[in-house]
Structures are given as C-alpha cells and as structure tokens.
Write a protein that holds these residues in place. Structure first.
Motif, mmCIF file in Angstrom:
data_model
loop_
_atom_site.group_PDB
_atom_site.id
_atom_site.type_symbol
_atom_site.label_atom_id
_atom_site.label_comp_id
_atom_site.label_asym_id
_atom_site.label_seq_id
_atom_site.Cartn_x
_atom_site.Cartn_y
_atom_site.Cartn_z
ATOM 1 N N UNK A 95 40.707 27.704 38.640
ATOM 2 C CA UNK A 95 41.676 28.799 38.608
ATOM 3 C C UNK A 95 42.476 28.776 37.314
ATOM 4 N N UNK A 96 42.943 27.599 36.915
ATOM 5 C CA UNK A 96 43.758 27.537 35.705
ATOM 6 C C UNK A 96 42.925 27.807 34.457
ATOM 7 N N UNK A 129 32.877 32.962 41.361
ATOM 8 C CA UNK A 129 33.721 33.187 40.194
ATOM 9 C C UNK A 129 34.104 34.655 40.036
ATOM 10 N N UNK A 130 33.333 35.582 40.624
ATOM 11 C CA UNK A 130 33.660 37.001 40.518
ATOM 12 C C UNK A 130 34.985 37.322 41.198
ATOM 13 N N UNK A 131 35.385 36.493 42.121
ATOM 14 C CA UNK A 131 36.610 36.758 42.869
ATOM 15 C C UNK A 131 37.870 36.359 42.124
ATOM 16 N N UNK A 132 37.734 35.714 40.966
ATOM 17 C CA UNK A 132 38.906 35.367 40.179
ATOM 18 C C UNK A 132 39.544 36.586 39.517
ATOM 19 N N UNK A 133 38.913 37.746 39.611
ATOM 20 C CA UNK A 133 39.471 38.919 38.944
ATOM 21 C C UNK A 133 40.832 39.316 39.505
ATOM 22 N N UNK A 158 59.478 29.255 41.766
ATOM 23 C CA UNK A 158 58.190 29.928 41.740
ATOM 24 C C UNK A 158 57.063 28.937 41.481
ATOM 25 N N UNK A 159 56.036 29.023 42.298
ATOM 26 C CA UNK A 159 54.903 28.128 42.157
ATOM 27 C C UNK A 159 54.113 28.403 40.894
ATOM 28 N N UNK A 160 53.434 27.378 40.432
ATOM 29 C CA UNK A 160 52.616 27.495 39.235
ATOM 30 C C UNK A 160 51.190 27.067 39.496
ATOM 31 N N UNK A 161 50.598 26.390 38.507
ATOM 32 C CA UNK A 161 49.169 26.105 38.526
ATOM 33 C C UNK A 161 48.846 24.854 39.328
ATOM 34 N N UNK A 191 49.179 32.359 44.019
ATOM 35 C CA UNK A 191 47.860 32.741 44.530
ATOM 36 C C UNK A 191 46.744 31.945 43.846
ATOM 37 N N UNK A 192 45.756 31.552 44.635
ATOM 38 C CA UNK A 192 44.585 30.786 44.233
ATOM 39 C C UNK A 192 44.856 29.290 44.083
#
Length: 483
Positions: free
Chosen positions: A343-344, A134-138, A88-91, A121-122
């Motif tokens: 993202x992180x 930044x609003x799209x980080x939700x 599984x992918x991480x940061x 994701x991201x």
C-alpha cells in the motif's frame, strides 16, 4: 558492465525472517506505535473500538460500494465544551495507545477533550477491498483518506454533546501532511492542526535524505567518522567489481553463496541494507546514538571486527546467512502478510516519490542506490502503466493541489526535528503568524508527538509546551491557557 561468471547460481526457495531491506520509505507509524506500548502509562481499557461506514470513492457518486473504517475513541477526560482531538492514521496499523500518552493525550487532559484515533484506508484492519489484487489500489490516495477523516469528524460532531466542540487534527510524518491538508481543504470543519515531521513536498529523487544523514554524522559523530564511513562503503563498492572481491565480501559479511552479487539490483539491495543503521539513528535516534555508532565503527575498524547488524533482514534461518536478492524481495512484498508495504509503495509510486537515492555527492555511501531501483519497482508491482511518467505526473499533481512547502493554510503548526532527514521536505520557516514552523534542535522524527521523558532535551520539552499553547489559543480554550 556486470560480472556474469563468478559463480554458478543455484535456484532454491528462500524464507526470510523479515523481507524489508531498503531503508525506510514509510514505516513511521509502525515504528512509533511500537514505542507507545512501553510509554502508555494511563492505560485502563476505557478506549472503545468503533467502525464507521465509508464510501469506497468519495468523489464518484456512481460508485456505490462502501466499507468499514476502524477508529478508537476515549472520552475519559471529556467535559462539556471540551475540544475534539483526532490523531489521523498513516501508513500502518492505528494504535489506541495514542489515547494514553503523547501530546494529544496531554491536550485532552488539559482542555477536557475527547480523543479519537483513525486508521488509514488500506492499512491495519481498515481494508476497503481485497488488496491482493493490485488493481484495487486505485482507491488508495491522500484525498480519499482525508475525505474518510472528514466524514468521521462530521459523524462525531453530530453527537449532541460534541456538536459545539472545536476540532483539532494531529498527524506525524505522512499523516502530518494529512493533518495540514485537512485543515487547508476543510477549514469550516477543522479548527486547528499539528503537522509533525510532515514531508509536504513530494519529490522523486529524494537525495537530500542521505545528505542530512551525512550532516548529522559530520556534526555529532567523532572527528574521523565520516572518513571511516566513506572508506567502508568505497571498499564494498570495490569488492563488488571482481569475482575475488565478491568471494571475500561474502565471507566477511556472512552472505549466502547463492546470492548473485554480480547482479546490479542485488548489489543495490545490499547497499540499501548497509545504509539502514545510519538512517535509523538519524530518523529515530539522537545525537548520542550517532556518536556511539561512530565509536563502534572506529573500534571495529581498528580491530578488524565485522560490523554488527540489526535484526536479520534478508536472513535465511535454515542456512544462517544473508540472501540479497531483488526478485525475492519483490515476492516478499507481494505476500498478503505485507499488504501495508504494498500500500505504501503504491502511494509513493502514484503521489509522492520520496525515493532516497545516493545520487548526491554530499553523502558518504557511494552512488549505489539509484532512482531506477525504486521506480522500476512500481511497474513490477503494479503494472506497466505505473511507470516513471506516471510517477512524475502524480508528484506534480500532489504539489500543485496541496501547495508543496507553501500550503495555503492557517492555524497549523508545522513541527520538525532538525536531526530528521525528512525535515528537508517540510515547512521549516513560518508561513504566516498563524502558520508557524517549529524546528527543534537535535530532535528526530515526530518526537514532539510523545510526552516528556527524563532524558528529553530541554528544547524538545519547550517545543511541546509551545505547540500546546498554540492549539489552546487557536481553539479559544481560554479557561485552560494558564495550565
């Protein structure tokens, strides 16, 4: 009280070679992936890059938008009834090289398995939405990421040749959390998991991190090492309290004259950078690196030689000096080239904390990296609503939802190196017979995920062997247990 009149501050544009100064709050995947390129020996290009459509929000049926998640697959060693392995992918960006070396690769070879690597994701090329807003980080959180992987597993299991195969998920560091939590939330889909170096307890003031660094240098460094470190950092602290001291420090450390070291935040940037080498040796290194670092410190102090630094962070190439400036660092984070950093940091602000402060007295670096250094960054980067109250609420929810250090899970092996500062937030004692903890002496972060090397200590090699035995046993790969 801060010094305000030591210098005339000149405002000008600064270009960093690398803008990341404070020590690691989530760079594991990028760091480990770099190692893979020199280790992946069975690399013949038979890895396929694939994409799967994912819901933007798995938990809101009214949200109809979708996006494409990248993953890699390798079926070179698969035979009927072989196990499905998903790393599984991480940061950070995912790497297909995990299908050519490491514990997943070895398990696949030994159990006729199919290998897959997902991208979180991201991160990397798996961008659900424009991340410059930044609003799209939700839509970025661990539950959504777990749901992405579950959908991928269901899709893989829909293949006729794999629909009867057992599923093992594997992760390291943050994705080690994800592996354990995926098995916990979806036991009917995931049969077993390896959670390597997973800091499953979310915590805001993660002062234990530097306490562990302290313990490592005390145990594996030279006899006078900790005293030398304390003296070095106490001197930094003293010099920063006067105009004359700041002038001398700038000369000794090749700091740009324009750096306003009377500013508390800029001082914290300086201290966090100076801690980095100690952190790296503990998190990714070994006992020999710590010992050698101590010897080098001793020689430097004896001959009054300035400390050698790693690659130039906060380095102004055209002026060939270090520019420590909090506001400029924040602007670097906002650059679209560094969207994985944003993202992180967002995930730490809304789910985990993990802020490595100097608030404990059981560490040698003075108390010059405060909790506010991190928490204020959340509001600056993501808006006033992401304040300390929101950080606390996210951490509370994470621990209550997943169970902290005692997740309700079976058939997960929790592995940690006892050199690793992240281990202090991990599972270090068996939860049950079928949820054991494997603590590896003198090993660092996620080392069990790699294949054996000649210079690996025997305890690490034995741990890898034991982990593979557990996974084979839990997935009933009986034909292969003797391997």
């Amino acid at each position: 009280m801060y010094l305000k009149y030591c210098q005339l501050i000149l405002l000008y544009s600064v270009n960093f070679v690398n803008g990341f100064g404070f020590f690691d709050i989530g760079n594991t995947f990028n760091h480990l992936n770099k190692e893979l390129y020199s280790l992946a020996s069975d690399w013949n290009g038979d890895v396929k890059t694939r994409w799967i459509e994912q819901e933007l929000d798995h938990f809101n049926p009214e949200e109809k938008r979708t996006w494409k998640m990248r993953y890699f697959q390798r079926l070179s060693y698969w035979r009927p009834n072989g196990t499905i392995y998903l790393l599984m992918g991480g940061e950070g960006e995912a790497s297909s090289r995990w299908t050519a070396t490491g514990i997943m690769y070895e398990l696949a070879k030994e159990t006729n398995g199919a290998m897959f690597v997902s991208e979180h994701r991201y991160y990397g090329k798996s961008k659900p939405i424009n991340t410059t807003d930044v609003r799209n980080f939700k839509f970025l959180n661990s539950r959504q990421a777990i749901a992405d992987n579950v959908k991928l597993i269901k899709y893989i299991k829909s293949w006729k040749m794999l629909n009867n195969s057992k599923v093992v998920v594997i992760g390291g560091s943050y994705s080690g959390n994800l592996a354990a939590w995926t098995r916990m939330l979806y036991p009917e889909i995931v049969d077993a998991a390896i959670a390597s170096s997973g800091p499953v307890l979310a915590k805001k003031d993660f002062f234990e991190y530097l306490e562990k660094v302290n313990d490592n240098y005390e145990q594996y460094g030279t006899s006078d090492c900790l005293d030398n470190i304390r003296n070095i950092f106490k001197r930094y602290d003293k010099l920063l309290q006067s105009c004359e001291g700041i002038k001398l420090l700038k000369e000794e450390e090749n700091i740009c004259q324009e750096s306003d070291l009377t500013d508390r935040k800029n001082q914290q940037v300086f201290f966090s950078y100076k801690v980095e080498t100690f952190v790296t040796n503990s998190q990714y290194g070994n006992t020999k690196m710590i010992e050698n670092h101590c010897k080098n410190l001793n020689e430097s102090l004896k001959h009054k030689i300035p400390q050698k630094t790693s690659k130039p962070i906060f380095w102004v190439a055209r002026k060939r000096c270090y520019y420590y400036d909090y506001d400029t660092m924040i602007e670097e984070y906002k650059d679209k080239r560094n969207d994985w950093v944003m993202a992180w940091i967002y995930q730490t602000c809304t789910e985990f904390g993990y802020y490595q402060t100097t608030s404990s007295k059981s560490q040698p670096f003075t108390d010059n990296i405060s909790l506010n250094f991190y928490t204020e960054m959340c509001s600056i980067l993501f808006g006033a609503e992401i304040d300390e109250k929101r950080i606390d609420a996210g951490i509370k929810y994470t621990n209550e939802f997943y169970g902290g250090r005692r997740p309700n899970v079976t058939k997960v092996v929790f592995t940690n190196g006892d050199l690793d500062p992240w281990s202090t937030l991990g599972v270090l004692e068996d939860l049950s017979y079928n949820a054991p903890a494997v603590v590896i002496p003198r090993a660092s972060h996620c080392r069990d995920l790699f294949s054996n090397r000649k210079d690996d200590i025997e305890e690490l090699k034995e741990a890898r062997k034991h982990i593979k035995y557990l996974i084979k046993n839990w997935t009933e790969a009986g034909d292969f247990l003797s391997i």
